[in-house]
Design a protein around this motif. Structure first.
Motif, mmCIF file in Angstrom:
data_model
loop_
_atom_site.group_PDB
_atom_site.id
_atom_site.type_symbol
_atom_site.label_atom_id
_atom_site.label_comp_id
_atom_site.label_asym_id
_atom_site.label_seq_id
_atom_site.Cartn_x
_atom_site.Cartn_y
_atom_site.Cartn_z
ATOM 1 N N UNK A 148 2.465 9.105 8.302
ATOM 2 C CA UNK A 148 1.660 8.128 9.042
ATOM 3 C C UNK A 148 2.562 7.371 10.009
ATOM 4 N N UNK A 149 2.550 6.051 9.994
ATOM 5 C CA UNK A 149 3.332 5.279 10.964
ATOM 6 C C UNK A 149 4.829 5.373 10.666
ATOM 7 N N UNK A 150 5.632 5.396 11.737
ATOM 8 C CA UNK A 150 7.083 5.489 11.612
ATOM 9 C C UNK A 150 7.735 4.336 12.378
ATOM 10 N N UNK A 151 8.669 3.633 11.712
ATOM 11 C CA UNK A 151 9.434 2.561 12.361
ATOM 12 C C UNK A 151 10.918 2.855 12.224
ATOM 13 N N UNK A 152 11.661 2.648 13.325
ATOM 14 C CA UNK A 152 13.115 2.717 13.245
ATOM 15 C C UNK A 152 13.676 1.421 12.673
ATOM 16 N N UNK A 153 13.124 0.299 13.121
ATOM 17 C CA UNK A 153 13.513 -1.024 12.628
ATOM 18 C C UNK A 153 12.342 -1.979 12.778
ATOM 19 N N UNK A 154 12.167 -2.892 11.812
ATOM 20 C CA UNK A 154 11.017 -3.796 11.841
ATOM 21 C C UNK A 154 11.414 -5.139 11.249
ATOM 22 N N UNK A 155 11.074 -6.204 11.962
ATOM 23 C CA UNK A 155 11.282 -7.547 11.436
ATOM 24 C C UNK A 155 10.201 -8.474 11.971
ATOM 25 N N UNK A 156 9.754 -9.409 11.130
ATOM 26 C CA UNK A 156 8.806 -10.429 11.584
ATOM 27 C C UNK A 156 9.424 -11.825 11.513
ATOM 28 N N UNK A 157 10.754 -11.869 11.350
ATOM 29 C CA UNK A 157 11.465 -13.151 11.328
ATOM 30 C C UNK A 157 11.505 -13.716 12.749
ATOM 31 N N UNK A 158 11.347 -15.017 12.890
ATOM 32 C CA UNK A 158 11.415 -15.640 14.214
ATOM 33 C C UNK A 158 12.762 -15.330 14.861
ATOM 34 N N UNK A 159 12.727 -14.785 16.053
ATOM 35 C CA UNK A 159 13.956 -14.419 16.745
ATOM 36 C C UNK A 159 14.605 -13.157 16.203
ATOM 37 N N UNK A 160 13.899 -12.431 15.336
ATOM 38 C CA UNK A 160 14.459 -11.251 14.683
ATOM 39 C C UNK A 160 14.797 -10.142 15.663
ATOM 40 N N UNK A 161 15.881 -9.436 15.366
ATOM 41 C CA UNK A 161 16.378 -8.381 16.251
ATOM 42 C C UNK A 161 16.175 -7.012 15.583
ATOM 43 N N UNK A 162 15.572 -6.100 16.352
ATOM 44 C CA UNK A 162 15.420 -4.708 15.911
ATOM 45 C C UNK A 162 16.004 -3.847 17.020
ATOM 46 N N UNK A 163 17.322 -3.655 16.947
ATOM 47 C CA UNK A 163 18.050 -3.015 18.035
ATOM 48 C C UNK A 163 18.882 -1.836 17.539
ATOM 49 N N UNK A 164 19.118 -0.892 18.451
ATOM 50 C CA UNK A 164 20.030 0.207 18.160
ATOM 51 C C UNK A 164 19.543 1.164 17.091
ATOM 52 N N UNK A 165 18.241 1.242 16.907
ATOM 53 C CA UNK A 165 17.689 2.158 15.902
ATOM 54 C C UNK A 165 17.460 3.542 16.505
ATOM 55 N N UNK A 166 17.552 4.564 15.665
ATOM 56 C CA UNK A 166 17.295 5.931 16.088
ATOM 57 C C UNK A 166 16.236 6.553 15.193
ATOM 58 N N UNK A 167 15.213 7.111 15.823
ATOM 59 C CA UNK A 167 14.162 7.847 15.113
ATOM 60 C C UNK A 167 14.202 9.284 15.607
ATOM 61 N N UNK A 168 14.317 10.242 14.697
ATOM 62 C CA UNK A 168 14.341 11.659 15.076
ATOM 63 C C UNK A 168 13.193 12.374 14.367
ATOM 64 N N UNK A 169 12.318 12.972 15.156
ATOM 65 C CA UNK A 169 11.156 13.674 14.611
ATOM 66 C C UNK A 169 11.230 15.136 15.029
ATOM 67 N N UNK A 170 11.252 16.018 14.047
ATOM 68 C CA UNK A 170 11.337 17.450 14.318
ATOM 69 C C UNK A 170 10.341 18.203 13.445
#
Length: 206
Positions: free
Chosen positions: A6-28
């Motif tokens: 189903x849904x795919x996330x590389x990085x997830x945050x709901x913190x105020x000012x939260x950073x979701x950076x530099x993530x890699x998702x590979x789908x094959x």
């Protein structure tokens, strides 16, 4: 058969000012029945999503906020990758691997745009396996198809592509109806390869 998720996330945050950076998702060789997101948060930069013969019913999002450096990388594989649509992407990378110069299948198909897909404010680049059959001026590949309307650009763009370490390709990027076409305009030896050749030539003179 292909795996189904189903849904795919590389990085997830709901913190105020939260950073979701530099993530890699590979789908094959996978089918995603929902959405794919590289980074979900307040700051979402430099996320990369790779597609190899992948199918995503919903939207592919690089970064959920106005980030920078988010990349959608489409790889030539056993079949065409299909996604509903994409957003939050600043760079489209087409890796043509060893795709033939003629009669190659489309790299990416958009299935749920619901109208015209207008590309703007994005960098497009290419890579091709240096061991693959060499491309010649006039060779072309369909980079993207939109099943529900045109693919449009503000202006035709010319971008640089590389072939291993030996050749530089200049591609004309052309919108033709519901497709985005990459057509080889010029082929030249790149500076690194020239340096190697010149070094060898100089050594052989002694």
């Amino acid at each position: 058969g292909n795996a189904i998720v189903t849904d795919v996330y590389g990085g997830w945050t709901d913190v105020a000012g939260g950073r979701a950076e530099g993530n890699t998702v590979s789908l094959k060789d996978v089918t995603v029945t929902g959405t794919v997101t590289g980074g979900h948060g307040t700051v979402t930069n430099d996320n990369v999503i790779h597609l190899h013969n992948a199918k995503v019913t919903g939207r592919v999002t690089g970064g959920t906020t106005n980030g920078t450096g988010n990349t959608l990388a489409i790889h030539y594989s056993t079949g065409t990758s299909e996604i509903g649509d994409f957003d939050g992407i600043q760079k489209l990378h087409f890796n043509m691997e060893a795709a033939p110069g003629r009669d190659a299948h489309t790299l990416l198909k958009l299935t749920a745009v619901g109208g015209e897909k207008h590309l703007t404010g994005m960098k497009i680049d290419f890579h091709r396996d240096g061991a693959a059959q060499k491309l010649a001026p006039g060779d072309q590949i369909t980079l993207m198809e939109n099943t529900s309307g045109r693919v449009s650009l503000g202006d035709n763009m010319t971008v640089q592509g590389t072939d291993g370490v030996s050749r530089d390709y200049t591609f004309d990027i052309v919108s033709e109806g519901n497709a985005l076409i990459g057509r080889v305009a010029q082929v030249s030896m790149n500076e690194q390869s020239k340096s190697i050749v010149e070094t060898r030539a100089g050594a052989s003179a002694f």
